[in-house]
Design a protein around this motif. Structure first.
Motif, PDB file in Angstrom:
ATOM      1  N   LEU A  71     -44.350  17.954   2.556  1.00  0.00           N
ATOM      2  CA  LEU A  71     -42.943  18.660   2.462  1.00  0.00           C
ATOM      3  C   LEU A  71     -42.376  18.262   1.002  1.00  0.00           C
ATOM      4  CD1 LEU A  71     -42.018  18.199   6.185  1.00  0.00           C
ATOM      5  CD2 LEU A  71     -43.161  19.793   5.352  1.00  0.00           C
ATOM      6  N   LYS A  72     -42.054  19.258   0.286  1.00  0.00           N
ATOM      7  CA  LYS A  72     -41.135  18.994  -0.957  1.00  0.00           C
ATOM      8  C   LYS A  72     -39.839  19.437  -0.391  1.00  0.00           C
ATOM      9  CE  LYS A  72     -40.847  20.198  -5.600  1.00  0.00           C
ATOM     10  NZ  LYS A  72     -41.276  21.036  -6.687  1.00  0.00           N
ATOM     11  N   PHE A  73     -38.965  18.429  -0.698  1.00  0.00           N
ATOM     12  CA  PHE A  73     -37.546  18.488  -0.466  1.00  0.00           C
ATOM     13  C   PHE A  73     -36.810  18.636  -1.565  1.00  0.00           C
ATOM     14  CE2 PHE A  73     -34.014  15.723   1.705  1.00  0.00           C
ATOM     15  CZ  PHE A  73     -33.141  17.064   2.048  1.00  0.00           C
ATOM     16  N   ASP A  74     -36.276  19.787  -1.796  1.00  0.00           N
ATOM     17  CA  ASP A  74     -35.518  20.087  -2.873  1.00  0.00           C
ATOM     18  C   ASP A  74     -33.869  19.717  -2.797  1.00  0.00           C
ATOM     19  OD1 ASP A  74     -34.060  21.194  -5.193  1.00  0.00           O
ATOM     20  OD2 ASP A  74     -34.800  22.938  -4.991  1.00  0.00           O
ATOM     21  N   ARG A  92     -30.589  19.002   9.019  1.00  0.00           N
ATOM     22  CA  ARG A  92     -31.441  19.851   9.425  1.00  0.00           C
ATOM     23  C   ARG A  92     -32.691  19.496   8.789  1.00  0.00           C
ATOM     24  NH1 ARG A  92     -30.255  25.812   9.013  1.00  0.00           N
ATOM     25  NH2 ARG A  92     -28.818  24.929   7.231  1.00  0.00           N
ATOM     26  N   ALA A  93     -32.819  19.427   7.449  1.00  0.00           N
ATOM     27  CA  ALA A  93     -33.981  19.116   6.389  1.00  0.00           C
ATOM     28  C   ALA A  93     -34.695  18.024   6.996  1.00  0.00           C
ATOM     29  CB  ALA A  93     -33.500  18.978   5.201  1.00  0.00           C
ATOM     30  N   LEU A  94     -33.909  16.866   7.206  1.00  0.00           N
ATOM     31  CA  LEU A  94     -34.471  15.618   7.681  1.00  0.00           C
ATOM     32  C   LEU A  94     -35.036  15.717   9.107  1.00  0.00           C
ATOM     33  CD1 LEU A  94     -31.805  13.048   6.176  1.00  0.00           C
ATOM     34  CD2 LEU A  94     -33.984  13.531   5.303  1.00  0.00           C
ATOM     35  N   ALA A  97     -38.217  17.382   8.804  1.00  0.00           N
ATOM     36  CA  ALA A  97     -39.291  16.432   8.778  1.00  0.00           C
ATOM     37  C   ALA A  97     -39.697  15.762   9.724  1.00  0.00           C
ATOM     38  CB  ALA A  97     -38.921  15.723   7.480  1.00  0.00           C
ATOM     39  N   GLU A  98     -38.895  15.137  10.467  1.00  0.00           N
ATOM     40  CA  GLU A  98     -39.141  14.549  11.684  1.00  0.00           C
ATOM     41  C   GLU A  98     -40.129  15.308  12.794  1.00  0.00           C
ATOM     42  OE1 GLU A  98     -35.563  13.005  13.247  1.00  0.00           O
ATOM     43  OE2 GLU A  98     -35.394  11.651  11.699  1.00  0.00           O
ATOM     44  N   ALA A  99     -39.742  16.590  12.699  1.00  0.00           N
ATOM     45  CA  ALA A  99     -40.285  17.522  13.934  1.00  0.00           C
ATOM     46  C   ALA A  99     -41.919  17.663  13.294  1.00  0.00           C
ATOM     47  CB  ALA A  99     -39.760  18.591  13.773  1.00  0.00           C
ATOM     48  N   VAL A 100     -42.228  17.716  11.937  1.00  0.00           N
ATOM     49  CA  VAL A 100     -43.333  17.811  11.299  1.00  0.00           C
ATOM     50  C   VAL A 100     -44.357  16.700  11.334  1.00  0.00           C
ATOM     51  CG1 VAL A 100     -44.554  18.554   9.497  1.00  0.00           C
ATOM     52  CG2 VAL A 100     -42.643  19.946   9.986  1.00  0.00           C
ATOM     53  N   ALA A 101     -43.563  15.448  11.544  1.00  0.00           N
ATOM     54  CA  ALA A 101     -44.339  14.179  11.327  1.00  0.00           C
ATOM     55  C   ALA A 101     -45.416  13.804  12.410  1.00  0.00           C
ATOM     56  CB  ALA A 101     -43.393  12.916  11.712  1.00  0.00           C
ATOM     57  N   PRO A 102     -46.623  13.348  11.698  1.00  0.00           N
ATOM     58  CA  PRO A 102     -46.483  12.533  10.658  1.00  0.00           C
ATOM     59  C   PRO A 102     -46.685  13.482   9.368  1.00  0.00           C
ATOM     60  CG  PRO A 102     -48.733  12.531  11.873  1.00  0.00           C
ATOM     61  CD  PRO A 102     -47.562  13.410  12.628  1.00  0.00           C
ATOM     62  N   GLN A 142     -37.299   6.254  12.740  1.00  0.00           N
ATOM     63  CA  GLN A 142     -38.407   5.657  13.377  1.00  0.00           C
ATOM     64  C   GLN A 142     -39.630   6.647  13.412  1.00  0.00           C
ATOM     65  OE1 GLN A 142     -38.405   2.468  14.466  1.00  0.00           O
ATOM     66  NE2 GLN A 142     -36.510   2.548  13.469  1.00  0.00           N
ATOM     67  N   LYS A 143     -39.640   7.908  12.879  1.00  0.00           N
ATOM     68  CA  LYS A 143     -40.625   8.652  12.776  1.00  0.00           C
ATOM     69  C   LYS A 143     -41.495   8.639  11.856  1.00  0.00           C
ATOM     70  CE  LYS A 143     -39.384  11.474  16.190  1.00  0.00           C
ATOM     71  NZ  LYS A 143     -39.781  11.763  17.410  1.00  0.00           N
ATOM     72  N   PRO A 144     -42.824   8.834  11.789  1.00  0.00           N
ATOM     73  CA  PRO A 144     -43.943   8.685  10.761  1.00  0.00           C
ATOM     74  C   PRO A 144     -43.522   9.658   9.550  1.00  0.00           C
ATOM     75  CG  PRO A 144     -44.920   9.548  12.386  1.00  0.00           C
ATOM     76  CD  PRO A 144     -43.682   9.372  13.020  1.00  0.00           C
ATOM     77  N   VAL A 145     -42.868   9.345   8.906  1.00  0.00           N
ATOM     78  CA  VAL A 145     -42.316  10.332   7.804  1.00  0.00           C
ATOM     79  C   VAL A 145     -42.391   9.259   6.445  1.00  0.00           C
ATOM     80  CG1 VAL A 145     -40.680  11.716   6.532  1.00  0.00           C
ATOM     81  CG2 VAL A 145     -40.738  12.006   8.952  1.00  0.00           C
TER      82      VAL A 145
END
Length: 193
Positions: A71-74, A92-94, A97-102, A142-145
């Protein structure tokens, strides 16, 4: 956030052996088996150095090598014109990212996105609040990001970001030495037949 497909792996990077070895070792700690065993997931790394020497390519290669989404974060697109909008966009962006983890979260040229966080910017403190949200998330997530941030100018980074615990490691990416240049040339000659 933008999903970024990358076919590049560590074999596409000439040189930077210490960083590649470090990432190969940490990749095992980012696995499901490691989480079941109780090992904490690695937080990330900061790549600082000369423009055009492989920082962004390295970020892409981490995701491909570990077989995780990138995930590219601009950070520049986080800032909005309404009061509180920037902070909400960051949260919301963070959360996404947690929802997509790992996954691997790539923040390219982080110093440009955080430029107003340490100077006296005229944005009503939005830059500082966005930066504070990012720091808190980096510390408490705590998520695998796995966060890979790149920066061309380390002096443009707020000192709080460089504190131990935000990133697992900081690597300086310099101009390649003669052997690394030969490796880069060989990679490109092979890639283009």
């Amino acid at each position: 956030l933008e999903f970024y497909a990358s076919p590049e792996k560590f074999g596409s990077i000439g040189g930077l052996e210490a960083m590649k070895t470090w990432l190969q070792q940490r990749g095992k700690a980012f696995s499901e088996e490691a989480r079941e065993f109780g090992l904490p997931s690695p937080k990330g790394l900061l790549l600082v150095g000369v423009p055009g020497c492989g920082k962004s390519l390295s970020a892409k290669a981490v995701a491909a090598e570990w077989q995780k989404p990138l995930l590219k974060f601009d950070l520049g697109r986080v800032f909005g014109g309404l009061v509180g909008q920037s902070e909400d966009n960051m949260r919301r962006a963070l959360k996404m990212a947690e929802a997509v983890a790992p996954c691997v979260l790539w923040i390219d040229e982080i110093e440009k996105g955080l430029a107003g966080a340490q100077s006296g910017s005229h944005d009503g403190g939005a830059s500082q609040r966005v930066f504070g949200t990012l720091l808190t998330w980096m510390e408490e997530n705590q998520k695998p990001v796995f966060t890979v941030a790149t920066a061309n100018d380390i002096e443009g980074l707020p000192p709080e970001l460089l504190r131990k615990g935000r990133f697992d490691e900081i690597f300086f990416i310099d101009l390649p030495n003669p052997q690394e240049r030969a490796n880069v040339l060989a990679i490109h000659l092979t890639k283009h037949n």
